[in-house]
Design an enzyme around this catalytic site. Structure first.
Site, short mmCIF file in Angstrom:
data_model
loop_
_atom_site.label_atom_id
_atom_site.label_comp_id
_atom_site.label_asym_id
_atom_site.label_seq_id
_atom_site.Cartn_x
_atom_site.Cartn_y
_atom_site.Cartn_z
N TYR A 115 39.48 44.39 43.75
CA TYR A 115 40.94 44.41 43.56
C TYR A 115 41.34 45.62 42.71
O TYR A 115 42.29 46.35 43.04
CB TYR A 115 41.38 43.11 42.90
CG TYR A 115 42.78 43.13 42.33
CD1 TYR A 115 43.87 42.76 43.10
CD2 TYR A 115 43.00 43.51 41.00
CE1 TYR A 115 45.16 42.76 42.58
CE2 TYR A 115 44.28 43.52 40.47
CZ TYR A 115 45.35 43.15 41.26
OH TYR A 115 46.62 43.17 40.72
N ASP A 175 43.46 49.68 43.71
CA ASP A 175 44.66 50.24 43.08
C ASP A 175 44.64 51.75 42.96
O ASP A 175 45.69 52.37 42.79
CB ASP A 175 44.87 49.62 41.69
CG ASP A 175 45.46 48.21 41.77
OD1 ASP A 175 45.94 47.83 42.86
OD2 ASP A 175 45.46 47.50 40.75
#
Length: 370
Positions: free
Chosen positions: A152, A156
């Protein structure tokens, strides 16, 4: 699963920084925790230059100064999305700010994608990829982090690198690339200046309601609260709430008995801080009180002047396809009005500076607001 390096020792960080120093572009993001603390607690740094994607563990790495030095390199463009809180983290942890900053949220707004667009939405609109945001509530201070959490975090910066060229092309097509860097420079200004305890009373909600004498009490109370918050790294509201400070400044209790009757204070605030609060009230400089806080919205002519400016900016935002929130927010309009009503003294307001001046200076002058 994206490929990345997990950096958790000084030697690995030194090697990584050496690689990054050769790159003209560095995509960054940070993960942090902020619940009761004054400062955000840094839990992870994500970095990507198009070749090496790294997740840097600031809890394990002893010295991050080499990494922070990258941000000051004039030849490196630092790319972040919606970076205001990241800049706080850089200021607190690295005592630095990016020299050349590109905020992709501002860039997206100037490209016509919409104002305040979140990272996942921007990735979806530009790359047609839907990101899994299931780990957004992670406690980034806990170790070990799971594979899902690390992936995750890696997303980004990975996809921000992928969409960056599209934003650059659209900005160049509109002759707005310089505008993004101008905004980046403005966003970094003043970040390294520590909060001023002498001015803390001005940030207390509803301070404008107080008389000059009451503000003298509020000033010593707010100064004490901020110093205590900084010393303990505690959010100011967890020392004493704003409405409690306002109540103390208005009522000025002279004894613990009077203070204990105040409904504005919690039982814990009374027990822990009662004696200190009484001593502070007794130390207020009533011979040199602050001036009453000037509330712009209460001045004669405010409503009509604000409406005229807002209507002007709204028309121009539509004409130039720039979100009104970016072109001229309520705060920017207030800054402009204050400058006008102060006799145009001091620093030019933002509406008359940089790229905004090209669009707004003449139309605003034609309004002839005085």
């Amino acid at each position: 699963m994206l490929a990345f390096q997990y950096i958790d020792d000084d030697a690995s960080l030194t090697e990584l920084v050496s690689k990054y120093r050769q790159s003209p572009l560095l995509i960054l993001d940070t993960e942090f925790v902020r619940t009761r603390t004054y400062y955000a607690r840094l839990g992870l740094i994500q970095a990507y230059d198009g070749q090496t994607l790294a997740l840097i563990d600031p809890i394990s790495v002893g010295n991050l100064s080499e990494f922070w030095s990258l941000l000051s390199e004039p030849e490196i463009t630092t790319v972040l999305h919606s970076c205001s809180e990241d800049l706080e983290v850089f200021a607190r942890n690295g005592k630095c700010q990016p020299f050349r900053l590109f905020d992709s949220q501002i860039a997206a707004s100037l490209c016509g994608f919409g104002h305040g667009l979140g990272y996942a939405k921007l990735v979806e609109q530009t790359l047609n990829i839907t990101l899994d945001k299931g780990e957004s509530r992670t406690d980034w201070m806990k170790r070990p982090l799971s594979d899902a959490q690390l992936n995750y975090a890696a997303n980004d910066v990975y996809y921000l690198y992928e969409l960056y060229p599209q934003l650059i092309q659209k900005l160049e097509d509109r002759n707005r690339l310089d505008w993004v860097f101008e905004e980046g420079e403005r966003m970094t200004q003043g970040r390294l200046t520590p909060p001023d305890p002498e001015q803390a009373y001005l940030k207390v909600k509803n301070a404008f309601q107080l008389s000059s004498r009451q503000l003298a009490y509020l000033k010593v109370l707010a100064k004490w609260r901020l110093n205590k918050a900084l010393k303990r790294d505690l959010a100011v509201g967890f020392v004493v709430k704003d409405h409690a400070l306002i109540g103390l400044a208005k009522k000025q209790p002279k004894s613990l008995s009077e203070l204990n009757k105040m409904i504005e204070l919690t039982d814990q605030e009374k027990r822990v801080h009662g004696k200190d609060l009484l001593a502070l009230l007794g130390s207020a400089d009533l011979d040199n009180p602050p001036k009453p806080i000037d509330v712009l919205a209460l001045k004669n002519g405010y409503k009509s002047s604000f409406k005229a400016i807002k209507n002007c900016l709204t028309a121009l935002s539509e004409q130039h396809d720039i979100a009104i929130e970016l072109l001229g927010s309520k705060r920017y309009i207030h800054e402009y009005l204050q400058w006008l009503w102060d006799g145009k003294r001091g620093e030019l307001p933002l509406l008359l500076s940089g790229w905004r001046a090209e669009i707004l200076a003449s139309p605003l002058a034609e309004l002839n607001i005085s």
